[in-house]
Design a protein around this motif. Sequence first.
Motif, PDB file in Angstrom:
ATOM      1  N   LEU A 289      -7.437   7.264 -12.067  1.00 26.42           N
ATOM      2  CA  LEU A 289      -6.617   6.461 -12.981  1.00 26.42           C
ATOM      3  C   LEU A 289      -5.194   6.348 -12.453  1.00 26.42           C
ATOM      4  O   LEU A 289      -4.567   5.284 -12.527  1.00 26.42           O
ATOM      5  N   PHE A 290      -4.679   7.447 -11.899  1.00 27.94           N
ATOM      6  CA  PHE A 290      -3.351   7.419 -11.289  1.00 27.94           C
ATOM      7  C   PHE A 290      -3.322   6.478 -10.084  1.00 27.94           C
ATOM      8  O   PHE A 290      -2.385   5.689  -9.915  1.00 27.94           O
ATOM      9  N   VAL A 291      -4.349   6.537  -9.271  1.00 31.48           N
ATOM     10  CA  VAL A 291      -4.394   5.680  -8.083  1.00 31.48           C
ATOM     11  C   VAL A 291      -4.403   4.200  -8.480  1.00 31.48           C
ATOM     12  O   VAL A 291      -3.649   3.379  -7.946  1.00 31.48           O
ATOM     13  N   LEU A 292      -5.254   3.845  -9.444  1.00 37.24           N
ATOM     14  CA  LEU A 292      -5.425   2.440  -9.820  1.00 37.24           C
ATOM     15  C   LEU A 292      -4.213   1.877 -10.549  1.00 37.24           C
ATOM     16  O   LEU A 292      -3.841   0.719 -10.331  1.00 37.24           O
ATOM     17  N   ASN A 293      -3.588   2.668 -11.410  1.00 35.62           N
ATOM     18  CA  ASN A 293      -2.530   2.138 -12.274  1.00 35.62           C
ATOM     19  C   ASN A 293      -1.119   2.440 -11.798  1.00 35.62           C
ATOM     20  O   ASN A 293      -0.175   1.830 -12.301  1.00 35.62           O
ATOM     21  N   VAL A 294      -0.975   3.368 -10.865  1.00 39.62           N
ATOM     22  CA  VAL A 294       0.365   3.729 -10.397  1.00 39.62           C
ATOM     23  C   VAL A 294       0.496   3.492  -8.891  1.00 39.62           C
ATOM     24  O   VAL A 294       1.375   2.751  -8.446  1.00 39.62           O
ATOM     25  N   ALA A 295      -0.384   4.111  -8.109  1.00 44.42           N
ATOM     26  CA  ALA A 295      -0.239   4.047  -6.654  1.00 44.42           C
ATOM     27  C   ALA A 295      -0.510   2.654  -6.097  1.00 44.42           C
ATOM     28  O   ALA A 295       0.266   2.139  -5.276  1.00 44.42           O
ATOM     29  N   VAL A 296      -1.597   2.018  -6.534  1.00 44.23           N
ATOM     30  CA  VAL A 296      -1.939   0.685  -6.007  1.00 44.23           C
ATOM     31  C   VAL A 296      -0.871  -0.353  -6.383  1.00 44.23           C
ATOM     32  O   VAL A 296      -0.395  -1.089  -5.508  1.00 44.23           O
ATOM     33  N   PRO A 297      -0.450  -0.458  -7.666  1.00 46.41           N
ATOM     34  CA  PRO A 297       0.629  -1.412  -7.975  1.00 46.41           C
ATOM     35  C   PRO A 297       1.923  -1.111  -7.234  1.00 46.41           C
ATOM     36  O   PRO A 297       2.630  -2.036  -6.818  1.00 46.41           O
ATOM     37  N   ALA A 298       2.233   0.175  -7.026  1.00 39.13           N
ATOM     38  CA  ALA A 298       3.439   0.522  -6.282  1.00 39.13           C
ATOM     39  C   ALA A 298       3.335   0.081  -4.824  1.00 39.13           C
ATOM     40  O   ALA A 298       4.307  -0.401  -4.234  1.00 39.13           O
ATOM     41  N   GLY A 299       2.150   0.235  -4.236  1.00 38.36           N
ATOM     42  CA  GLY A 299       1.963  -0.222  -2.855  1.00 38.36           C
ATOM     43  C   GLY A 299       2.094  -1.729  -2.725  1.00 38.36           C
ATOM     44  O   GLY A 299       2.751  -2.229  -1.802  1.00 38.36           O
ATOM     45  N   LEU A 300       1.490  -2.475  -3.651  1.00 40.08           N
ATOM     46  CA  LEU A 300       1.637  -3.932  -3.643  1.00 40.08           C
ATOM     47  C   LEU A 300       3.092  -4.322  -3.878  1.00 40.08           C
ATOM     48  O   LEU A 300       3.624  -5.244  -3.241  1.00 40.08           O
ATOM     49  N   GLY A 301       3.739  -3.621  -4.794  1.00 43.72           N
ATOM     50  CA  GLY A 301       5.144  -3.909  -5.067  1.00 43.72           C
ATOM     51  C   GLY A 301       6.040  -3.634  -3.887  1.00 43.72           C
ATOM     52  O   GLY A 301       7.036  -4.345  -3.664  1.00 43.72           O
ATOM     53  N   ALA A 302       5.712  -2.601  -3.108  1.00 43.37           N
ATOM     54  CA  ALA A 302       6.512  -2.307  -1.917  1.00 43.37           C
ATOM     55  C   ALA A 302       6.453  -3.458  -0.924  1.00 43.37           C
ATOM     56  O   ALA A 302       7.466  -3.801  -0.285  1.00 43.37           O
ATOM     57  N   LEU A 303       5.287  -4.089  -0.795  1.00 46.81           N
ATOM     58  CA  LEU A 303       5.171  -5.248   0.095  1.00 46.81           C
ATOM     59  C   LEU A 303       6.019  -6.410  -0.406  1.00 46.81           C
ATOM     60  O   LEU A 303       6.726  -7.063   0.373  1.00 46.81           O
ATOM     61  N   VAL A 304       5.949  -6.673  -1.714  1.00 49.99           N
ATOM     62  CA  VAL A 304       6.753  -7.763  -2.296  1.00 49.99           C
ATOM     63  C   VAL A 304       8.232  -7.454  -2.164  1.00 49.99           C
ATOM     64  O   VAL A 304       9.047  -8.319  -1.809  1.00 49.99           O
ATOM     65  N   LEU A 305       8.600  -6.206  -2.451  1.00 55.41           N
ATOM     66  CA  LEU A 305      10.003  -5.809  -2.375  1.00 55.41           C
ATOM     67  C   LEU A 305      10.530  -5.916  -0.957  1.00 55.41           C
ATOM     68  O   LEU A 305      11.655  -6.392  -0.724  1.00 55.41           O
ATOM     69  N   HIS A 306       9.738  -5.496   0.015  1.00 54.67           N
ATOM     70  CA  HIS A 306      10.149  -5.589   1.416  1.00 54.67           C
ATOM     71  C   HIS A 306      10.365  -7.040   1.824  1.00 54.67           C
ATOM     72  O   HIS A 306      11.350  -7.375   2.514  1.00 54.67           O
ATOM     73  N   ARG A 307       9.479  -7.910   1.388  1.00 50.68           N
ATOM     74  CA  ARG A 307       9.615  -9.323   1.740  1.00 50.68           C
ATOM     75  C   ARG A 307      10.862  -9.921   1.114  1.00 50.68           C
ATOM     76  O   ARG A 307      11.598 -10.672   1.762  1.00 50.68           O
ATOM     77  N   ARG A 308      11.117  -9.588  -0.144  1.00 51.50           N
ATOM     78  CA  ARG A 308      12.291 -10.155  -0.815  1.00 51.50           C
ATOM     79  C   ARG A 308      13.587  -9.598  -0.248  1.00 51.50           C
ATOM     80  O   ARG A 308      14.591 -10.301  -0.162  1.00 51.50           O
ATOM     81  N   LEU A 309      13.563  -8.328   0.131  1.00 53.51           N
ATOM     82  CA  LEU A 309      14.752  -7.753   0.767  1.00 53.51           C
ATOM     83  C   LEU A 309      15.017  -8.405   2.118  1.00 53.51           C
ATOM     84  O   LEU A 309      16.158  -8.622   2.521  1.00 53.51           O
ATOM     85  N   ALA A 310      13.938  -8.733   2.835  1.00 54.71           N
ATOM     86  CA  ALA A 310      14.102  -9.381   4.130  1.00 54.71           C
ATOM     87  C   ALA A 310      14.644 -10.801   4.000  1.00 54.71           C
ATOM     88  O   ALA A 310      15.367 -11.279   4.873  1.00 54.71           O
TER      89      ALA A 310
END
Length: 318
Positions: A289-310
């Motif tokens: 449950l932690f992986v699906l609701n916390v870790a996976v969205p955080a990983g996807l968000g890191a990609l979006v955040l990295h792109r927007r920061l770039a």
Amino acid sequence: MLVPLGRLVRHPVIQGVLALGLLGAVVYSVDRVALWRALRTADLLYVAAAGLLTLPNLALDGWIWARAARPRVVMPWRTWAGATLCGCAAGFVTPAQLGEFPARAWAVPRADRWTLVGAVGVQRVMDLWAALAGGLVGVGGLLAADVLPAPTLWGLVVGATAGTLAGLSWVMLRPGRVVAWLRRWSRTRPAARRLLFLRDLSPLRVGLLLGATLVRYALYAGQFVLLAWAFAPSLPVGLLAAASGFIFFVKVLLPSLALDLGIREGTALFAFAQLGWPAPAAVGAALLLFVLNVAVPAGLGALVLHRRLALSSSPLPA
């Protein structure tokens, strides 16, 4: 120079160490061989079904926030979806997920940042309300099954929670009163001006957003049921749903650690032990449950955040 104990405990590094230590203690209390065997042999069909529920959960998360910010800030779905994922990434690495507030506001260009941050706060209060409401149902179900120790004490907790829930409902359905109360105090007038968007929240819209928040928590409960079935498919759905409500309820009552690691797994282990269910299923379901609701969205968000920061020269607010 001595550092106050409370400030030391709130330090991100200390929070992480405490959370990992608690999680380690929970895992250590379970037969590690049995837990590893359960994780390897889990029914992937149930895990996949639980994973699919993450998508509507994230969509509702962003939609509730975007609706709370209206009409002062109007966002297309691509904007609020990306900002929501950015918030997941920033919250993953900050105490009590506080990084979610500035990250979401930063991810929406040329908008009223105070309204966006305030809308996240409104959503957090609604999340608390839904967790308390679901918790009442969960604790009530476990009390009806006569599996909780000290039922009188839990009955008092239920009564106090019901009173808190009623008071919270009254406040949320009258956001204009909150602004009016703040404006009476000279020291909080700047804060009141930044919370003027609350006056735009009609009781009808608040009720709609509370209903959507309840749906989110129903999705959480559904995920937990599916993940528990991945390890023990014969467990009854009613008591599983009650156990999930109990887990979220205890998370609200206990002091928050980094990402609630250890609290979620320990509460699941306690509930399953009272019900006489296998411990590996409790810990395995809570970890996934932690992986699906916390870790996976955080990983996807890191990609979006990295792109927007770039693509942006604007630094992320502290």
